[in-house]
Design an enzyme around this catalytic site. Sequence first.
Site, mmCIF file in Angstrom:
data_model
loop_
_atom_site.group_PDB
_atom_site.id
_atom_site.type_symbol
_atom_site.label_atom_id
_atom_site.label_comp_id
_atom_site.label_asym_id
_atom_site.label_seq_id
_atom_site.Cartn_x
_atom_site.Cartn_y
_atom_site.Cartn_z
ATOM 1 N N LYS A 22 0.434 -1.412 0.299
ATOM 2 C CA LYS A 22 -0.008 -0.353 0.064
ATOM 3 C C LYS A 22 0.311 1.338 -0.083
ATOM 4 C CE LYS A 22 -1.727 2.421 3.662
ATOM 5 N NZ LYS A 22 -2.532 3.123 4.447
ATOM 6 N N ASN A 23 2.112 1.340 0.651
ATOM 7 C CA ASN A 23 2.612 2.445 1.052
ATOM 8 C C ASN A 23 4.021 2.757 -0.453
ATOM 9 O OD1 ASN A 23 2.006 2.830 3.707
ATOM 10 N ND2 ASN A 23 3.917 2.538 4.430
ATOM 11 N N CYS A 126 -4.872 8.144 9.883
ATOM 12 C CA CYS A 126 -4.974 8.362 11.075
ATOM 13 C C CYS A 126 -4.338 8.688 12.587
ATOM 14 C CB CYS A 126 -3.866 6.464 11.303
ATOM 15 S SG CYS A 126 -4.361 5.035 10.484
ATOM 16 N N ARG A 131 2.158 14.818 13.189
ATOM 17 C CA ARG A 131 2.789 14.495 11.586
ATOM 18 C C ARG A 131 2.885 15.368 11.221
ATOM 19 N NH1 ARG A 131 0.759 8.268 8.754
ATOM 20 N NH2 ARG A 131 -1.458 9.299 9.334
ATOM 21 N N ASP A 316 5.744 1.259 11.418
ATOM 22 C CA ASP A 316 4.221 0.259 11.335
ATOM 23 C C ASP A 316 4.347 -1.232 11.476
ATOM 24 O OD1 ASP A 316 3.795 2.592 10.352
ATOM 25 O OD2 ASP A 316 3.916 2.093 7.994
ATOM 26 N N ARG A 408 -7.933 -0.869 5.231
ATOM 27 C CA ARG A 408 -7.461 0.489 4.456
ATOM 28 C C ARG A 408 -5.785 -0.017 4.350
ATOM 29 N NH1 ARG A 408 -6.074 4.385 7.850
ATOM 30 N NH2 ARG A 408 -4.747 5.122 6.289
#
Length: 429
Positions: A22-23, A126, A131, A316, A408
Amino acid sequence: MDRIRIVGGAELRGSIPISGAKNAALPLMTASLLTDDTVILDNVPRLSDVMQLLRILGNHGVDHSISGKRVGQESETGQTIQLSARQIVDTTAPYELVSRMRASFWVIAPLLARMGQAKVSLPGGCAIGTRPVDFYLMALERLGAKIEIEAGYVIATAKDGLKGAEIEFPKVTVGGTHTAVMAAVLAKGTTVIRNAAQEPEIGDLCALLVKMGARISGAGTSTITIDGASRLSGARHTVLPDRIETGTYAMAVAMAGGDVMLEGARPELLQKAFDTLTATGAEILATNEGVRVRRNGSGIAAVDVTTQPFPGFPTDLQAQFMALMTRAKGVSHIRETIFENRFMHVQELARFGAHIKLDGDLATVEGVPTLKGAPVMATDLRASVGLVIAALAAEGETMVHRVYHLDRGFEALEKKLSRCGAQVERLTG
């Protein structure tokens, strides 16, 4: 609202196909804004974040098509997406779209680079810390952009185009590096990015951009040099396998016991995490098929971990590793150095009977002989799968609520675990 019901106690045995990352997929999709030709991406995971980004790109005028499943494919097999930004019809990314996913803010760089302007809502995502996007905006300003913030929107303009520059980030930032790279590929002159993030997903983005005609050297190192091109063309690229999904299922095997082949996994993307798992007593074996993970009945050893940028232990995977340590023999210490608010899963793990103490950025985990199933609530993407890992080894039934977080970032999670013997099912309504 969907829930996931898990009955713990079953070992995991079989194989799990690792999805595209995904990233990596999200910035690769965003890069389609840089050209009026078609970009084709293979091995894109079926995730709600991917669909949300398609809606955002569509708002800018990007047409897309998704290839259907082929004969013999299963639902967890990656999909192919064609993206065509032949004409940018809108350079505004509105709040109602961007607020749902932080990565959507990355559209600011290609829109600015190609169109000379962008208006993008400050991001959502999230709730794991502030951030801020300060580093993103600093990079754009170094490249000659004028930045204004008005009513929750960032308005960036570069009437005469972006110009190559020296960019040095005060701390490693993956999003900032993505932004700087996508802005610099169409800037006039040479850009040097120092203290760049070295994550594999940065390298994957640069690999696509090079196929599109960008001139990039140093991807995967702390210094990336880019000679700007006048235009980019289309290209075809395969999304690299998801190292976070790989690590998550490896930890699930370490937690529940068993023997699982993680098909398509690339161990070099996750060496620090695999070294850490080996220290806990798991067996990790790289093969031509992927990575095989086994754990015998000798128990789990306590190991200390500090999260760090790549190639260190990934933030993560912190929640997943903490879940594993709740059953370790002894005391472990987990220090979170990336995000200041990424321990929200601690209270939910305590509902299983875990013993965890917090002191600032340090969690001290005292392993317990058994966990007990409980109703728990997901607070963010990675925390939610940490609860799933705990549930796999807990006695009795666990109900995980708010699983839209899981959707997600984890493709067909319950199917992948079920095929290895876990008692997992999704309940709708």
